[in-house]
Design an enzyme around this catalytic site. Structure first.
Site, PDB file in Angstrom:
ATOM      1  N   ALA A  27      -3.639   7.829  -5.164  1.00 27.16           N
ATOM      2  CA  ALA A  27      -2.239   7.412  -5.232  1.00 27.16           C
ATOM      3  C   ALA A  27      -2.235   5.955  -5.691  1.00 27.16           C
ATOM      4  CB  ALA A  27      -1.569   7.564  -3.873  1.00 27.16           C
ATOM      5  N   GLY A  78       0.839  -1.199   0.000  1.00 28.01           N
ATOM      6  CA  GLY A  78       0.000   0.000   0.000  1.00 28.01           C
ATOM      7  C   GLY A  78       0.867   1.240   0.000  1.00 28.01           C
ATOM      8  N   ASN A  79       0.264   2.388   0.268  1.00 27.37           N
ATOM      9  CA  ASN A  79       1.047   3.618   0.380  1.00 27.37           C
ATOM     10  C   ASN A  79       0.373   4.547   1.388  1.00 27.37           C
ATOM     11  OD1 ASN A  79      -0.766   5.596  -1.119  1.00 27.37           O
ATOM     12  ND2 ASN A  79      -0.480   4.029  -2.688  1.00 27.37           N
ATOM     13  N   ARG A  80       0.985   5.704   1.640  1.00 26.32           N
ATOM     14  CA  ARG A  80       0.556   6.541   2.763  1.00 26.32           C
ATOM     15  C   ARG A  80      -0.551   7.533   2.417  1.00 26.32           C
ATOM     16  NH1 ARG A  80       5.850   8.223   6.084  1.00 26.32           N
ATOM     17  NH2 ARG A  80       4.244   9.474   7.091  1.00 26.32           N
ATOM     18  N   SER A  81      -1.172   7.424   1.261  1.00 27.83           N
ATOM     19  CA  SER A  81      -2.290   8.313   0.947  1.00 27.83           C
ATOM     20  C   SER A  81      -3.448   8.079   1.923  1.00 27.83           C
ATOM     21  CB  SER A  81      -2.774   8.052  -0.482  1.00 27.83           C
ATOM     22  OG  SER A  81      -4.007   8.698  -0.703  1.00 27.83           O
TER      23      SER A  81
END
Ligand code: C5P
Length: 218
Positions: A96, A29-32
């Protein structure tokens, strides 16, 4: 004035991260947080637009008056965008989206092997959703986002032309800026203008951004 600008207009917007599954319990995943996209969706609905929000996994309430479609992966987000883009006057790609996904998701939880010190995952490229939309003949007005940790404006200009966007909103992330926060600072770039929107709440920035886009649409 905003109320007039978006009356009768349809906005399609993506927000949040995508999760690319590795196995039934793990993902990339990512930090969005989705906060910027959700703020824009809310402000647009307030300004009279008909808003469809395609959302990756976030922990945010659905803004009042917004139709929300939940997805998990980039491929799922792409499938929903393909269904809705043609009906939209404007597409804002604030999600994102993961650039890569795991080639083959494991059916069962991957087990740790005691005598193995490293492992690798084979990643394959995800579709570029916004670039696909701008390649369509019946494309709406398309606005992208560029979250960068360095060279923010020059990377954003490069994306504007490479992805054939009508407009791009650039912001600095990392070092306590951008992701997971309630405020932000944006540089809005199109072929004809560059506008600096100073640091303020994502809701304030959204109203300003929608005024700029609304003018470009009319
Ligand atoms: O990830 P990148 O910085 O290239 O993102 C720029 C723009 O492209 C963003 O608006 C993002 O939502 C969009 N994008 C996309 N599909 C991807 C990667 C990015 O629509 N696979």
């Amino acid at each position: 004035a905003n109320a007039q600008l978006w009356k009768q207009r349809r906005l399609l917007i993506t927000a949040g991260p995508t999760y690319e599954d590795i196995d039934p319990v793990r993902f990339i995943g990512n930090r969005s947080s989705g906060k910027m996209g959700y703020a824009i969706a809310e402000a647009a609905a307030c300004a009279g637009a008909e808003v469809t929000l395609i959302s990756g996994p976030v922990s945010l309430p659905t803004p009042f008056g917004v139709e929300r479609i939940d997805v998990r992966s980039a491929e799922q987000m792409f499938a929903e965008v393909q269904k809705y883009y043609a009906a939209a006057d404007c597409f804002i790609s604030a999600a994102a989206v993961a650039d890569f996904r795991v080639e083959q998701m494991a059916e069962q939880k991957l087990k740790k092997q005691n005598d193995v010190d490293s492992m690798s995952l084979n990643l394959v490229k995800n579709p570029d959703i916004v670039a696909w939309v701008t390649a369509q003949q019946d494309k709406p007005f398309v606005v992208g986002f560029a979250a960068e940790t360095e060279n923010v404006e020059s990377y954003a200009r490069d994306k504007l032309s490479r992805k054939k966007l009508d407009m791009i909103c650039a912001n600095q992330v990392g070092q306590g800026l951008g992701f997971e926060r309630d405020d932000n600072r944006l540089t809005v770039i199109s072929a004809s203008e560059t506008l600096a929107l100073p640091q303020s709440s994502k809701s304030e920035l959204s109203s300003k951004l929608l005024k700029i886009i609304g003018k470009a649409l009319s």
